[in-house]
Design an enzyme around this catalytic site. Structure first.
Site, mmCIF file in Angstrom:
data_model
loop_
_atom_site.group_PDB
_atom_site.id
_atom_site.type_symbol
_atom_site.label_atom_id
_atom_site.label_comp_id
_atom_site.label_asym_id
_atom_site.label_seq_id
_atom_site.Cartn_x
_atom_site.Cartn_y
_atom_site.Cartn_z
ATOM 1 N N ASP A 113 38.443 38.731 39.218
ATOM 2 C CA ASP A 113 39.369 37.626 38.966
ATOM 3 C C ASP A 113 39.559 37.300 37.483
ATOM 4 O OD1 ASP A 113 37.035 36.171 38.227
ATOM 5 O OD2 ASP A 113 36.768 35.449 40.265
ATOM 6 N N HIS A 130 33.910 45.992 38.684
ATOM 7 C CA HIS A 130 34.998 46.309 39.613
ATOM 8 C C HIS A 130 36.377 46.059 39.008
ATOM 9 C CE1 HIS A 130 31.998 45.795 43.219
ATOM 10 N NE2 HIS A 130 31.742 46.847 42.472
ATOM 11 N N CYS A 169 52.349 54.397 22.494
ATOM 12 C CA CYS A 169 52.564 55.843 22.589
ATOM 13 C C CYS A 169 53.480 56.209 23.753
ATOM 14 C CB CYS A 169 51.222 56.557 22.708
ATOM 15 S SG CYS A 169 50.462 56.354 24.318
ATOM 16 N N LEU A 234 23.890 31.234 48.797
ATOM 17 C CA LEU A 234 23.741 30.468 50.037
ATOM 18 C C LEU A 234 23.314 31.350 51.208
ATOM 19 C CD1 LEU A 234 26.837 28.108 49.777
ATOM 20 C CD2 LEU A 234 24.437 27.475 49.490
ATOM 21 N N GLN A 235 23.591 32.627 51.100
ATOM 22 C CA GLN A 235 23.244 33.526 52.202
ATOM 23 C C GLN A 235 22.059 34.401 51.841
ATOM 24 O OE1 GLN A 235 27.271 35.136 52.372
ATOM 25 N NE2 GLN A 235 27.371 34.463 54.491
HETATM 26 ZN ZN LIG Z 1 49.184 54.462 24.642
#
Ligand SMILES: [Zn+2]
Length: 325
Positions: A113, A130, A169, A234-235
């Site tokens: 996020d 990720h 580029c 919490l888990q």
């Molecule tokens: Zn580039």
């Protein structure tokens, strides 16, 4: 080494609903222990997951209100269109403060996020394992581009071209988000692994550690006997057995207490993403100005050269004529 992203411990229906909360007294005791562990550490690393972004309005996959159902997934997609409205939580801003004070040395996140980036954590102090929703990069020259919108628009796995081109580029741009069965960014993973091995304390905050290979990192130093692990979640997780401390409370409730104990306050939030975009536009403008100037200079040089050639041919004409006279 296999560094593809996989859901290693899929949730059962029962697990999905099981959340645990410490009572007030237990929580306060645990916070004291957490402070002590952090103060004693020399290389403290934080590892964050979806749990820290819930109060920012981003539903996670694993909580009871998570995105396991397709209806909830659709809701997120709708929400994603407005994702720039999401703001860092108190936990994001608190982590930034702890990093500024060098209490936390390195940050690893599996959230895409971009809220750590937007709160101001520098890229060289963080591994976004990720990816990052707001960032796309050039496949030719590697330049990163930051956007006020979600950069991913491909729907299929392993397809990441966004259709946009590099300002420098002309190369194709790719979104930076990682899906299941896709490879993690090598440098980010290497740094995350290096820091987890070096760490004498890893604090996992808001993650159930189900996604491999990221989930193997936090317990690395404990397994080697060099460090300690704290879980704030919490888990229950499959890595709880390695933890010296398990804190069961909402993310921001823990951060509020932690900041108070450290005597810290969070700054008023200023969106770092806006700064990146302004910097990037300025760079692009400078490049265009330089190119315009160069093409103007080239044009002038060409004209000067042509004038000179003209003058030379004029003078040679006149010398010819004088000779002939
Ligand atoms: Zn580039």
């Amino acid at each position: 080494m296999e560094i593809k992203m996989k859901n290693e411990f899929p949730l059962t229906k029962e697990e999905e609903l099981d959340e645990f909360y410490d009572d007030e007294e237990t929580l306060n005791e645990k916070i004291q222990k957490l402070i002590q562990l952090i103060k004693e550490s020399k290389h403290c690393v934080f590892f964050t997951g979806a749990g820290i972004s819930i109060s920012s309005g981003i539903p996670d996959l694993m909580s009871p209100n998570g995105l396991l159902g397709s209806r909830r997934k659709r809701e997120l997609r709708l929400k994603e269109k407005e994702f720039w409205k999401w703001k860092p939580s108190l936990t994001h801003l608190g982590i930034l403060e702890l990093m500024k004070k060098k209490i936390v040395k390195y940050l690893i996140t599996i959230n895409l996020d971009a809220l750590h980036m937007r709160s101001g954590v520098p890229f060289n102090k963080m591994s976004e394992l990720h990816g990052n929703t707001n960032m796309e990069y050039c496949t030719k020259c590697g330049t990163k581009f930051f956007r006020l919108f979600k950069t991913r628009n491909a729907l299929k796995k392993n397809l990441h071209l966004t259709g946009r081109k590099c300002d420098y580029c002309g190369g194709d741009l790719m979104d930076s988000t990682i899906n299941y069965d896709e490879k993690l960014p090598e440098e980010a993973y290497r740094l995350a692994e290096e820091n987890c091995e070096k760490a004498d304390l890893v604090v996992v905050w808001g993650s159930s550690l189900r996604i491999s290979p990221a989930n193997s990192l936090p317990s690395k130093s404990v397994e080697k006997g060099n460090g300690k692990l704290v879980m704030i979640n919490l888990q229950k997780t499959h890595k709880d057995k390695y933890a010296s401390l398990l804190v069961r409370a909402k993310s921001d409730d823990v951060m509020k207490r932690l900041l108070k104990e450290f005597g810290l306050e969070v700054d008023i939030w200023r969106d770092k993403l806006i700064d990146f975009i302004l910097e990037q536009n300025e760079k692009k403008e400078k490049k265009e100005n330089k190119e315009n100037k160069e093409s103007k200079e080239n044009k002038e040089n060409k004209e000067n050269k042509e004038n000179l050639e003209l003058r030379i041919s004029d003078s040679s004409d006149s010398s010819d004529s004088s000779d002939s006279n």
